[in-house]
Every structure is written in structure tokens, then in C-alpha cells.
Design a protein around this motif. Structure first.
Motif, PDB file in Angstrom:
ATOM      1  N   SER A  24     -67.129   8.000  40.238  1.00  0.00           N
ATOM      2  CA  SER A  24     -65.576   8.448  40.391  1.00  0.00           C
ATOM      3  C   SER A  24     -64.911   8.098  41.550  1.00  0.00           C
ATOM      4  O   SER A  24     -64.044   7.507  41.599  1.00  0.00           O
ATOM      5  N   THR A  25     -65.712   8.290  42.599  1.00  0.00           N
ATOM      6  CA  THR A  25     -65.072   8.118  43.691  1.00  0.00           C
ATOM      7  C   THR A  25     -64.931   6.457  44.264  1.00  0.00           C
ATOM      8  O   THR A  25     -63.869   5.864  44.693  1.00  0.00           O
ATOM      9  N   TYR A  26     -65.852   5.630  43.496  1.00  0.00           N
ATOM     10  CA  TYR A  26     -65.963   4.281  43.348  1.00  0.00           C
ATOM     11  C   TYR A  26     -64.374   3.842  42.631  1.00  0.00           C
ATOM     12  O   TYR A  26     -63.690   3.074  43.184  1.00  0.00           O
ATOM     13  N   CYS A  27     -64.104   4.316  41.449  1.00  0.00           N
ATOM     14  CA  CYS A  27     -62.921   4.037  40.709  1.00  0.00           C
ATOM     15  C   CYS A  27     -61.719   4.361  41.482  1.00  0.00           C
ATOM     16  O   CYS A  27     -60.872   3.582  41.673  1.00  0.00           O
ATOM     17  N   HIS A  28     -61.803   5.676  41.925  1.00  0.00           N
ATOM     18  CA  HIS A  28     -60.467   6.042  42.860  1.00  0.00           C
ATOM     19  C   HIS A  28     -60.128   5.185  43.893  1.00  0.00           C
ATOM     20  O   HIS A  28     -59.051   4.652  44.482  1.00  0.00           O
ATOM     21  N   GLY A  29     -61.374   4.746  44.755  1.00  0.00           N
ATOM     22  CA  GLY A  29     -61.343   4.089  46.180  1.00  0.00           C
ATOM     23  C   GLY A  29     -60.705   2.911  45.581  1.00  0.00           C
ATOM     24  O   GLY A  29     -59.765   2.162  46.378  1.00  0.00           O
ATOM     25  N   PHE A  30     -61.333   2.060  44.752  1.00  0.00           N
ATOM     26  CA  PHE A  30     -61.003   0.474  44.471  1.00  0.00           C
ATOM     27  C   PHE A  30     -59.430   0.698  43.806  1.00  0.00           C
ATOM     28  O   PHE A  30     -58.665  -0.189  44.179  1.00  0.00           O
ATOM     29  N   ASP A  31     -59.176   1.389  42.681  1.00  0.00           N
ATOM     30  CA  ASP A  31     -57.933   1.389  41.899  1.00  0.00           C
ATOM     31  C   ASP A  31     -56.858   1.958  42.923  1.00  0.00           C
ATOM     32  O   ASP A  31     -55.572   1.197  42.723  1.00  0.00           O
ATOM     33  N   LYS A  32     -57.051   2.583  44.057  1.00  0.00           N
ATOM     34  CA  LYS A  32     -55.925   3.377  44.795  1.00  0.00           C
ATOM     35  C   LYS A  32     -55.761   2.557  46.269  1.00  0.00           C
ATOM     36  O   LYS A  32     -55.194   2.801  47.022  1.00  0.00           O
ATOM     37  N   ARG A  33     -56.687   1.366  46.009  1.00  0.00           N
ATOM     38  CA  ARG A  33     -56.730   0.631  47.540  1.00  0.00           C
ATOM     39  C   ARG A  33     -57.040   1.597  48.622  1.00  0.00           C
ATOM     40  O   ARG A  33     -56.433   1.250  49.708  1.00  0.00           O
ATOM     41  N   PRO A  73     -57.084  -9.239  46.289  1.00  0.00           N
ATOM     42  CA  PRO A  73     -56.204 -10.275  46.095  1.00  0.00           C
ATOM     43  C   PRO A  73     -56.175 -10.900  44.650  1.00  0.00           C
ATOM     44  O   PRO A  73     -55.164 -11.211  44.176  1.00  0.00           O
ATOM     45  N   ALA A  74     -57.522 -10.602  43.951  1.00  0.00           N
ATOM     46  CA  ALA A  74     -57.479 -11.253  42.637  1.00  0.00           C
ATOM     47  C   ALA A  74     -56.836 -10.134  41.563  1.00  0.00           C
ATOM     48  O   ALA A  74     -56.129 -10.790  40.445  1.00  0.00           O
ATOM     49  N   TRP A  75     -56.881  -9.119  41.931  1.00  0.00           N
ATOM     50  CA  TRP A  75     -56.251  -7.826  40.833  1.00  0.00           C
ATOM     51  C   TRP A  75     -54.743  -7.299  41.534  1.00  0.00           C
ATOM     52  O   TRP A  75     -55.189  -6.772  42.702  1.00  0.00           O
ATOM     53  N   GLY A  76     -53.737  -7.640  40.931  1.00  0.00           N
ATOM     54  CA  GLY A  76     -52.528  -6.961  41.354  1.00  0.00           C
ATOM     55  C   GLY A  76     -52.667  -5.433  41.294  1.00  0.00           C
ATOM     56  O   GLY A  76     -52.318  -4.629  41.946  1.00  0.00           O
ATOM     57  N   MET A  77     -53.224  -4.934  40.227  1.00  0.00           N
ATOM     58  CA  MET A  77     -53.709  -3.374  40.084  1.00  0.00           C
ATOM     59  C   MET A  77     -54.715  -3.241  39.010  1.00  0.00           C
ATOM     60  O   MET A  77     -54.986  -4.298  38.357  1.00  0.00           O
ATOM     61  N   SER A  78     -55.292  -1.965  38.938  1.00  0.00           N
ATOM     62  CA  SER A  78     -56.464  -1.848  38.109  1.00  0.00           C
ATOM     63  C   SER A  78     -56.447  -0.625  37.831  1.00  0.00           C
ATOM     64  O   SER A  78     -56.037   0.451  38.493  1.00  0.00           O
ATOM     65  N   GLN A  79     -57.308  -0.216  36.744  1.00  0.00           N
ATOM     66  CA  GLN A  79     -57.628   1.358  36.530  1.00  0.00           C
ATOM     67  C   GLN A  79     -59.050   1.051  35.811  1.00  0.00           C
ATOM     68  O   GLN A  79     -59.270   0.631  34.755  1.00  0.00           O
ATOM     69  N   HIS A  80     -60.005   1.533  36.476  1.00  0.00           N
ATOM     70  CA  HIS A  80     -61.551   2.031  36.155  1.00  0.00           C
ATOM     71  C   HIS A  80     -61.587   3.308  35.427  1.00  0.00           C
ATOM     72  O   HIS A  80     -61.001   4.276  35.932  1.00  0.00           O
ATOM     73  N   ILE A  81     -62.412   3.093  34.160  1.00  0.00           N
ATOM     74  CA  ILE A  81     -62.747   4.376  33.558  1.00  0.00           C
ATOM     75  C   ILE A  81     -64.220   4.163  33.368  1.00  0.00           C
ATOM     76  O   ILE A  81     -64.702   3.179  32.752  1.00  0.00           O
TER      77      ILE A  81
END
Length: 155
Positions: A24-33, A73-81
Motif C-alpha cells: 500500500s505504501t508503494y502505491c501511495h508513494g508512487f501515485d502521489k509522487r 516522466p512516462a506517466w502523467g498520472m497513475s493509480q495502483h490497486i
């Protein structure tokens, strides 16, 4: 049940929750930059084996390079689940954690949503009472995009 057995069971439950929280921390960290949050889940001697088309990255310097030079730079935005989390302990301080991930996002320069399905397999270790990822292997199962969109390193 002895007090030692009870303590071992409690430790296993707490460890399992801490390991699942890494996903979960991975997802939040990545998606929220959130660089600090994202980096907090990795040991300094880690390997993040993303594979094609992005490559593999080692250590905190490699993780930061992956984020700033390749992925963000490749992803303008993302959301992991993440889902289907399974944790298997090899001993009290080592485990393998596996989860499936669906990621929806926008590739940089594209207004269209893209969909990626993958499996993350982690080798996790507890050091000094903390659980972190030593190695993450990523297997991308599918990348669904719209015509003209490609999943690739930014030029």
C-alpha cells in the motif's frame, strides 16, 4: 499454548500486516509522487527488477533514478490497486510477498487512460525491527492502450 508460542503468533500477525502495508505504501508513494514515502519501503541494498521496457534498478540511487528519469516522466498520472496478497515466511525475519496490481493511468502526452496488469513478487527482510523490500520482481501481464499509445521509456 505457552507464552512463547503466543508471542510468536503475535509477532507473525504483526509482521504480516507490516509486509502487506509495504504494498500500500508503494502505491501511495508512487501515485502521489511522494519520494520519501516511496523510498521508505526499500532497503538501501535493494533491487527493483521491473524488466522490459524499463529495466532493473539497484539501491536507493537506482530507485530515485527510476522514479525521476524513467517512470514519473512516462506517466502523467497513475493509480495502483493491489490485491491477492500472499505472504510466506521462510523464518521470523524473511518472507516472500506476492500481490497482483492493476494500474490505471495516463501516459505523458496522452489524454487516454491506459491499463496495466502485473504481479509483484517481493523478497522482504526485517532488520532492526523494520520490514522492507530487499528485491521486487515485476511481471507485466498486459498493457492495454489506445491506438498510438506505447509503454516505453521517455526519450
Amino acid at each position: 499454548m505457552s507464552i512463547d508460542e503466543l508471542q510468536a503468533k503475535i509477532d507473525r500477525l504483526e509482521s504480516r500486516q507490516a509486509i502487506e502495508d509495504l504494498a500500500s505504501t508503494y502505491c501511495h508513494g508512487f501515485d502521489k509522487r511522494d519520494e520519501a514515502r516511496f523510498l521508505s519501503i526499500w532497503w538501501e541494498d535493494c533491487v527493483w527488477a521491473i524488466g522490459p521496457p524499463f529495466g532493473d534498478f539497484a539501491g536507493h540511487a537506482g530507485i530515485l533514478s527510476a522514479l525521476h528519469d524513467v517512470l514519473w516522466p512516462a506517466w502523467g498520472m497513475s493509480q495502483h490497486i493491489t490485491s491477492n496478497q500472499v505472504v510466506e515466511f521462510t523464518d521470523p525475519d524473511h518472507a516472500t510477498a506476492c500481490c497482483d496490481v492493476d494500474c490505471t493511468g495516463l501516459l505523458s502526452g496522452s489524454p487516454n487512460a491506459t491499463f496495466v496488469g502485473a504481479t509483484y513478487t517481493d523478497q522482504v527482510e526485517r532488520r532492526g525491527g523494520l520490514w522492507k523490500i530487499r528485491r521486487r520482481d515485476v511481471v507485466i501481464h498486459y498493457f492495454n492502450s489506445f491506438e498510438g499509445d506505447t509503454l516505453s521509456k521517455p526519450e
